[in-house]
Motif scaffolding. Structure first.
Motif, PDB file in Angstrom:
ATOM      1  N   SER A   1       0.829  -1.208   0.000  1.00 48.02           N
ATOM      2  CA  SER A   1       0.000   0.000   0.000  1.00 48.02           C
ATOM      3  C   SER A   1       0.858   1.250   0.000  1.00 48.02           C
ATOM      4  CB  SER A   1      -0.928  -0.010   1.214  1.00 48.02           C
ATOM      5  OG  SER A   1      -1.772  -1.145   1.194  1.00 48.02           O
ATOM      6  N   ILE A   2       1.876   1.275   0.866  1.00 49.33           N
ATOM      7  CA  ILE A   2       2.749   2.453   0.933  1.00 49.33           C
ATOM      8  C   ILE A   2       3.489   2.655  -0.383  1.00 49.33           C
ATOM      9  CG2 ILE A   2       4.803   3.393   2.069  1.00 49.33           C
ATOM     10  CD1 ILE A   2       3.861   1.954   4.607  1.00 49.33           C
ATOM     11  N   SER A   3       3.942   1.552  -1.002  1.00 52.21           N
ATOM     12  CA  SER A   3       4.660   1.659  -2.278  1.00 52.21           C
ATOM     13  C   SER A   3       3.744   2.188  -3.367  1.00 52.21           C
ATOM     14  CB  SER A   3       5.221   0.291  -2.663  1.00 52.21           C
ATOM     15  OG  SER A   3       6.085  -0.193  -1.665  1.00 52.21           O
ATOM     16  N   ILE A   4       2.502   1.711  -3.400  1.00 50.80           N
ATOM     17  CA  ILE A   4       1.552   2.175  -4.428  1.00 50.80           C
ATOM     18  C   ILE A   4       1.230   3.648  -4.220  1.00 50.80           C
ATOM     19  CG2 ILE A   4      -0.827   1.929  -5.227  1.00 50.80           C
ATOM     20  CD1 ILE A   4      -0.564  -1.092  -4.665  1.00 50.80           C
ATOM     21  N   LEU A   5       1.077   4.077  -2.960  1.00 47.53           N
ATOM     22  CA  LEU A   5       0.798   5.482  -2.682  1.00 47.53           C
ATOM     23  C   LEU A   5       1.943   6.367  -3.138  1.00 47.53           C
ATOM     24  CD1 LEU A   5      -0.804   5.303   0.891  1.00 47.53           C
ATOM     25  CD2 LEU A   5      -1.927   6.017  -1.235  1.00 47.53           C
ATOM     26  N   LEU A   6       3.196   5.945  -2.874  1.00 48.41           N
ATOM     27  CA  LEU A   6       4.350   6.723  -3.319  1.00 48.41           C
ATOM     28  C   LEU A   6       4.398   6.808  -4.846  1.00 48.41           C
ATOM     29  CD1 LEU A   6       7.110   5.442  -0.854  1.00 48.41           C
ATOM     30  CD2 LEU A   6       6.149   7.738  -0.947  1.00 48.41           C
ATOM     31  N   GLY A   7       4.175   5.647  -5.503  1.00 45.75           N
ATOM     32  CA  GLY A   7       4.191   5.644  -6.972  1.00 45.75           C
ATOM     33  C   GLY A   7       3.087   6.517  -7.545  1.00 45.75           C
ATOM     34  N   THR A   8       1.903   6.432  -6.948  1.00 49.96           N
ATOM     35  CA  THR A   8       0.768   7.243  -7.423  1.00 49.96           C
ATOM     36  C   THR A   8       1.048   8.721  -7.243  1.00 49.96           C
ATOM     37  OG1 THR A   8      -0.725   5.436  -6.818  1.00 49.96           O
ATOM     38  CG2 THR A   8      -1.702   7.613  -7.172  1.00 49.96           C
ATOM     39  N   ALA A   9       1.644   9.082  -6.129  1.00 45.39           N
ATOM     40  CA  ALA A   9       1.961  10.491  -5.875  1.00 45.39           C
ATOM     41  C   ALA A   9       2.946  11.030  -6.890  1.00 45.39           C
ATOM     42  CB  ALA A   9       2.528  10.642  -4.469  1.00 45.39           C
ATOM     43  N   ILE A  10       3.907  10.199  -7.288  1.00 44.90           N
ATOM     44  CA  ILE A  10       4.898  10.637  -8.277  1.00 44.90           C
ATOM     45  C   ILE A  10       4.254  10.778  -9.644  1.00 44.90           C
ATOM     46  CG2 ILE A  10       7.010   9.965  -9.476  1.00 44.90           C
ATOM     47  CD1 ILE A  10       7.889   8.606  -6.853  1.00 44.90           C
ATOM     48  N   ILE A  11       3.467   9.760 -10.043  1.00 45.70           N
ATOM     49  CA  ILE A  11       2.838   9.796 -11.372  1.00 45.70           C
ATOM     50  C   ILE A  11       1.813  10.921 -11.430  1.00 45.70           C
ATOM     51  CG2 ILE A  11       1.363   8.498 -12.948  1.00 45.70           C
ATOM     52  CD1 ILE A  11       2.704   5.938 -11.822  1.00 45.70           C
ATOM     53  N   GLY A  12       1.063  11.120 -10.365  1.00 47.67           N
ATOM     54  CA  GLY A  12       0.013  12.145 -10.363  1.00 47.67           C
ATOM     55  C   GLY A  12       0.536  13.553 -10.132  1.00 47.67           C
ATOM     56  N   GLY A  13       1.828  13.722  -9.954  1.00 46.20           N
ATOM     57  CA  GLY A  13       2.397  15.048  -9.783  1.00 46.20           C
ATOM     58  C   GLY A  13       2.182  15.619  -8.397  1.00 46.20           C
ATOM     59  N   VAL A  14       1.714  14.819  -7.456  1.00 44.38           N
ATOM     60  CA  VAL A  14       1.493  15.291  -6.090  1.00 44.38           C
ATOM     61  C   VAL A  14       2.808  15.327  -5.301  1.00 44.38           C
ATOM     62  CG1 VAL A  14       0.247  14.846  -3.943  1.00 44.38           C
ATOM     63  CG2 VAL A  14      -0.836  14.382  -6.144  1.00 44.38           C
ATOM     64  N   PHE A  15       3.726  14.435  -5.627  1.00 47.24           N
ATOM     65  CA  PHE A  15       4.995  14.330  -4.904  1.00 47.24           C
ATOM     66  C   PHE A  15       5.803  15.604  -5.141  1.00 47.24           C
ATOM     67  CE2 PHE A  15       9.089  12.764  -3.629  1.00 47.24           C
ATOM     68  CZ  PHE A  15       8.780  11.800  -2.677  1.00 47.24           C
ATOM     69  N   PRO A  16       6.358  16.225  -4.069  1.00 44.14           N
ATOM     70  CA  PRO A  16       7.109  17.485  -4.231  1.00 44.14           C
ATOM     71  C   PRO A  16       8.298  17.313  -5.172  1.00 44.14           C
ATOM     72  CG  PRO A  16       6.627  17.063  -1.924  1.00 44.14           C
ATOM     73  CD  PRO A  16       6.252  15.827  -2.667  1.00 44.14           C
ATOM     74  N   ASP A  17       8.641  18.410  -5.855  1.00 43.66           N
ATOM     75  CA  ASP A  17       9.795  18.401  -6.752  1.00 43.66           C
ATOM     76  C   ASP A  17      11.073  18.190  -5.955  1.00 43.66           C
ATOM     77  OD1 ASP A  17       8.239  18.820  -8.960  1.00 43.66           O
ATOM     78  OD2 ASP A  17       8.436  21.022  -8.890  1.00 43.66           O
ATOM     79  N   CYS A  18      11.960  17.410  -6.530  1.00 45.40           N
ATOM     80  CA  CYS A  18      13.235  17.145  -5.889  1.00 45.40           C
ATOM     81  C   CYS A  18      14.406  17.708  -6.683  1.00 45.40           C
ATOM     82  CB  CYS A  18      13.435  15.625  -5.716  1.00 45.40           C
ATOM     83  SG  CYS A  18      12.255  14.878  -4.579  1.00 45.40           S
ATOM     84  N   PHE A  19      14.165  17.967  -7.966  1.00 49.19           N
ATOM     85  CA  PHE A  19      15.226  18.528  -8.806  1.00 49.19           C
ATOM     86  C   PHE A  19      14.595  19.467  -9.813  1.00 49.19           C
ATOM     87  CE2 PHE A  19      18.055  18.670 -12.443  1.00 49.19           C
ATOM     88  CZ  PHE A  19      19.309  18.813 -11.856  1.00 49.19           C
ATOM     89  N   ILE A  20      15.149  20.675  -9.901  1.00 49.09           N
ATOM     90  CA  ILE A  20      14.642  21.682 -10.849  1.00 49.09           C
ATOM     91  C   ILE A  20      15.751  21.957 -11.849  1.00 49.09           C
ATOM     92  CG2 ILE A  20      13.791  24.047 -11.126  1.00 49.09           C
ATOM     93  CD1 ILE A  20      12.728  23.852  -8.274  1.00 49.09           C
ATOM     94  N   PRO A  21      15.483  21.738 -13.121  1.00 46.16           N
ATOM     95  CA  PRO A  21      16.511  21.998 -14.147  1.00 46.16           C
ATOM     96  C   PRO A  21      17.050  23.414 -14.018  1.00 46.16           C
ATOM     97  CG  PRO A  21      14.650  20.835 -15.086  1.00 46.16           C
ATOM     98  CD  PRO A  21      14.227  21.230 -13.714  1.00 46.16           C
TER      99      PRO A  21
END
Length: 1004
Positions: A140-160
């Motif tokens: 469940s935790i892994s799916i939530l992390l993956g979903t957050a990344i794909i859905g753009g909810v996960f905070p940016d970690c690198f800005i070009p």
């Protein structure tokens, strides 16, 4: 486990490590040629390890409820995230557009999943966890992390064009914190469970290596930089340790357990076979030795008897042995006692042994010995009795007959001793009168008597004395048998005793054909003996030689061998046949037939002589053959000390036997600063014996002959390691000296070894009350003295090492928040005033060097070094708080030595709790005064001050509530010097803290 299996697993481990090293070396080389290739291979290796871990976890049918199952599942998802991260890495071209942020988000997600699973698993150690819950939670935790990344909810970690975001950096620090927490918990769990498991070791290694890996990822500037490369290699190493932990838990340990079970089953089968053989042998042994065994099942009172047990009870009779019939066989007079003993054993549930009589069906009486034990069930109830039975009739009858004979012999022996004692005492009364009157007459009227009459009086006196010696022998034989003779040993000149005895026997010798001779070296040393008893020994030997020597000579000789004197009496008499050598030392034994013998005596002389020599720790040796004379010899210990003033030389002897001994001067000062031992004794011989023994071991020795002198020397020698203290001293006894020492120095600071010649138990009881560490009875053996001295000195050194270790810990306490604030201040100032920032960095460097330098591990530093540390600290604080903080110094001498970090923490305490909290700030005054005896250090501020409750809390021993500030210094003062801080303070009026440190000759 077999040797072959061990070798196979050892080879596998070597191969694993070889492959790992090879991979790390190859990857390191690739990083310099193609960083993308290096990154891809490094991540793929980690992914492969992750998938291998999850496969082992899922498909091994053991430990599904273990905390390791959670780690195994989590690392499977970590491998998935790392695989996608690898494909999204810059330069791979798998995903369209700039995927740097995506790769970084996947990286952070994988690391959070990794660190979080290790922490949660560590917290679940020792608890059963449903594997389905573990699987669903991680998924469940892994799916939530993956979903957050794909859905753009996960905070940016690198800005070009900008680089890593603050979120990414903070996440790395949080991950490091999680890993540190996991390692600490794992280590604590391992210690609490007292396990030395490789599983725990590998998990802790994985956490530590991951911590360093994350630290490098927070330091790198360029994606292609060295820090990034090292971070990936460390990550790979941490995954390897996780792999080792899972393999150890799921494959290796179960295999070992299975092997152990197989070996245990094999051993059990062998034991059962051996037990069957042993039972058969036991049956045979019971028949041979006449021992029978029996069992009684209490629920149904069913008896089982061995054939031997039945034979003991009923013989050959056809008798039905039951619980009821057995009671009837017991002798009527013994039934009550047997019943009482059985009931007592059953009530206490303890084994018992009962000896009683039984009357067989045929009427014969037998005495049996019954041993009984019992089986007890889980409820504490006795379910079975079992034991052995032995026929002891013959043995008891024989013992009864022996007791009767022994009692009669003891009674007769006591009657004989009483008769001898009474008779000898009655005989001595008229003998003393004969001796006194004859000698008195010889002195009073010697001028009126003819030479023949004088000789007759002398013969009367000498004969009476000989008879008196015979009576004394009879008394001595009784005392020796009862152990009533106690030796009074002292230093004796053996030549004097021999000279006197030879003069006596020259007069007694009426056999003109026998020559009395002696062979004694002029420089003969003293011996440690009971003078009266050695005189008695030599008298008996010379008297015995004169009786059995008709012509020739009797020679008394003494020689020195190492630290012993060999004394021998040789005659040319009738000799003793070899088969009689042991018999002649028996009481009342005589070589000649009592009816036809030519010599008087009752055969006690040699028996008493042998026992007296044995009491001196030696043995009377005989060399003789029939008609070839005899030689009796024995050894005596040489006196090792020097002649004291109260030793009186016998003036009757000629000068040739006067040894001119000069006393060696005893040391009153120590020759070195280490291993100093003070010996306190008023006996010269004892002092010399101890000095000779201990100087060989490299100790520095000084002596004192009384208590006050000893206390004076103890005060003057602070490096003293041990005091060897005699109990009996003139004026002030050893107990009083010990109590005085203990008033200022405790057990480990100055050990005390007490010498005592009194009752050993009494000395121990009293000595421990006044503070003695150990005891040694006089006279002591050199080896025992050395062992006890070495033990006490090593114990003192060990305690001092432990004390120093604790003090170094207290010295090393540095407050992290000060370092953090100082760095922030310097960074802030560097933006405005570059030169001042550099100056502050120099002061900060000086502060850290003073806190962590090698010198800080020493016992003392100069006052100048401590002041330099204080000034660096004040300079940094003034940079933060400006003119609010002021300091003044009143130092008389900067070259004196003090313990490190003894003033600076107090100054820091004044700044933090006294001045910074006051709006207008204040001033700190540091004063140092030195006298010939002590250093007085005062730190005073005009800050907010403290209440009395606050002062008390600062000096509490509770480390949790008060930290390591003033209490640190207070503990060090107490442990080092027995002193403590003096704190005076009033609210809003400031605080004054003072300490006093002993000071002698400029060196602490």
């Amino acid at each position: 486990m077999s040797t072959d299996v061990k070798h196979k697993f050892a080879n596998i481990v070597i191969m694993e490590k070889t492959v790992l090293i090879a991979v790390l070396i190859i990857l390191s080389g690739l990083s310099f040629s193609s960083y993308v290739l290096f990154h891809t291979l490094a991540e793929l290796f980690c992914v492969l390890i992750s998938f291998g871990v999850v496969l082992v976890t899922l498909y091994t049918p053991v430990k599904k409820d273990s905390f390791l199952f959670l780690i195994g599942i989590a690392y499977g998802f970590v491998g998935v995230f790392d695989l996608i991260h690898t494909l999204a890495y810059s330069g791979m071209g798998v995903f369209p557009g700039d995927t740097s942020n995506l790769a970084t988000q996947l990286w952070i997600s994988a690391r959070f999943l990794q660190a979080g699973s290790l922490l949660i698993a560590a917290l679940l150690i020792g608890k059963k966890v449903d594997y389905r819950i573990s699987f669903l939670s991680v998924t469940s935790i892994s799916i939530l992390l993956g979903t957050a990344i794909i859905g753009g909810v996960f905070p940016d970690c690198f800005i070009p064009n900008s680089g890593l975001t603050l979120f990414k950096k903070v996440c790395e620090y949080i991950i490091i914190l999680l890993l540190i927490t996991s390692a600490v918990i794992l280590h604590r769990q391992q210690k609490e469970k007292n396990e030395d498991s490789k599983v725990y070791h590998n998990l802790i290694k994985a956490c530590i290596v991951s911590i360093f890996a994350e630290a490098f990822f927070t330091l790198y500037v360029s994606v292609y930089g060295l820090e990034n490369m090292i971070g990936h290699l460390l990550k790979l190493l941490s995954f390897y340790y996780i792999y080792k932990a899972i393999i150890e838990a799921y494959l290796w340990l179960p295999y070992v357990e299975a092997l152990k079970r197989l070996k245990a089953e094999e051993a059990l089968r062998e034991s059962e076979e051996s037990l069957r053989e042993s039972m058969a042998m036991l049956e045979r042994a019971q028949r041979i030795r006449g021992v029978g065994y029996w069992t009684l099942y209490l629920p149904n009172k069913e008896f089982n008897w061995s054939s031997q047990a039945r034979s003991i009870y009923v013989g050959d009779a056809d008798f039905d042995l039951t619980y009821e019939s057995l009671q009837k066989l017991t002798h009527p007079e013994d039934r009550a006692n047997v019943k009482a003993e059985l009931e007592k054993a059953l009530m206490q549930k303890l084994p018992t042994e009962i000896e009683h009589r039984i009357i067989r069906p045929g009427g014969s009486e037998v005495i049996v010995n019954l041993d009984m034990e019992m089986d007890i069930d889980h409820d504490g109830q006795i379910v079975r009795l079992f034991g052995t039975i032995v026929d002891v009739t013959k043995q008891r009858k024989a013992e009864a007959a022996q007791r009767e004979i022994a009692e009669r012999l003891i009674a007769l022996d006591k009657l004989k001793d009483q008769f001898l004692a009474n008779t000898t005492h009655e005989l001595k009364t008229p003998l003393n009168a004969i001796i006194g009157i004859s000698e008195s007459l010889s002195e009073d009227i010697s001028e009126k008597l003819s030479s023949e009459q004088q000789e007759h009086l002398s013969i009367i006196s000498l004969s009476a004395r000989r008879l008196c010696n015979l009576i004394n022998d009879i008394l001595d034989i009784s005392q020796l048998k009862n152990g009533d003779i106690k030796l009074k040993k002292k230093a004796v000149r053996l030549a004097d005793i021999i000279r006197q005895l030879i003069l006596v026997f020259e007069y007694l010798n009426h056999k003109k054909e026998v020559l009395m001779r002696w062979n004694i070296p002029e420089d003969l040393p003293l011996v440690v003996v009971d003078e009266d008893r050695i005189n008695q020994v030599l008298y008996n030997l010379l008297d015995n030689a004169l009786k059995f020597t008709e012509q020739g000579e009797i020679t008394t000789s003494v020689s020195v061998e190492a630290d012993m004197l060999i004394v021998s009496v040789t005659d040319t008499g009738i000799g003793i046949a070899k088969d009689k050598h042991e018999d002649i030392f028996k009481a009342f034994y005589q070589i000649e037939d009592p009816l036809t013998r030519n010599n008087s005596g009752i055969g006690l002389g040699l028996s008493i002589t042998q026992q007296l020599i044995q009491l001196h720790g030696s043995k009377l040796m005989l060399e003789s053959e029939g008609n070839k004379g005899s030689k009796f010899s024995f050894k005596l210990p040489v006196f090792q000390g020097q002649v004291t003033d109260d030793y009186q030389i016998n003036e009757v002897m000629t000068n040739r036997y006067n040894n001119k001994l000069e006393l060696t001067e005893l040391p009153t000062k120590f020759t070195q600063n280490e291993n100093q031992i003070l010996i306190v004794d008023d006996d010269y011989a004892n002092l010399q014996a101890a000095i000779i023994t201990l100087k060989k071991e490299g100790y520095s020795i000084a002596v004192a002959n009384n208590g006050p002198k000893a206390l004076e020397m103890i005060d003057a020698n602070p490096n003293l390691c041990l005091v060897i203290l005699d109990l009996m001293l003139p004026g002030m006894n050893g107990y009083d000296v010990c109590k005085t020492i203990r008033s200022t120095k405790d057990y480990h600071e100055l050990p005390i070894l007490m010498l005592t010649g009194r009752s050993y138990s009494d000395s121990i009881l009293m000595g421990f009350k006044v503070g003695v560490n150990d005891f040694l009875a006089k006279p002591f053996e050199p080896g025992e003295l050395k062992a006890r001295v070495s033990t006490l000195i090593e114990l003192r050194k060990s305690v001092h090492r432990t004390l120093r270790t604790e003090i170094k810990f207290l010295q090393s306490q540095i407050k992290p928040h000060f370092i953090h604030n100082a760095l922030n201040t310097i960074i802030s100032i560097s933006r405005k005033d570059h030169d001042r920032a550099i100056s502050l960095l120099v002061e900060f460097s000086n502060y850290l060097r003073g806190c962590f330098s090698y010198e800080n591990l020493e016992d003392s530093i100069s006052m100048e070094q401590e002041l330099s540390l204080i000034q660096s600290y004040i300079t940094i604080e003034q940079a933060r708080w400006g003119e609010k903080i002021k300091i003044q110094y009143h130092i008389e001498n900067k070259d004196i030595a003090i313990p490190p970090l003894i003033i600076q923490p107090i100054v820091e305490n004044c700044v933090v709790h006294g001045l910074r909290a006051k709006p207008e700030g204040g001033t700190i005054i540091v004063s140092v005064q030195s006298t010939t005896e002590k250093i007085i250090i005062t730190i005073q501020d005009d800050g907010l001050g403290m209440s009395q409750e606050k002062i008390a809390s600062l000096l509490t021993d509770d480390m949790v509530t008060r930290g390591v500030g003033l209490n640190n210094i207070n503990q060090r003062l107490r442990k080092l010097y027995g002193a403590q801080l003096s704190i005076k303070s009033e609210l809003n009026k400031g605080t004054l803290i003072q300490m006093e440190i002993p000071y002698k000759g400029g060196v602490l």
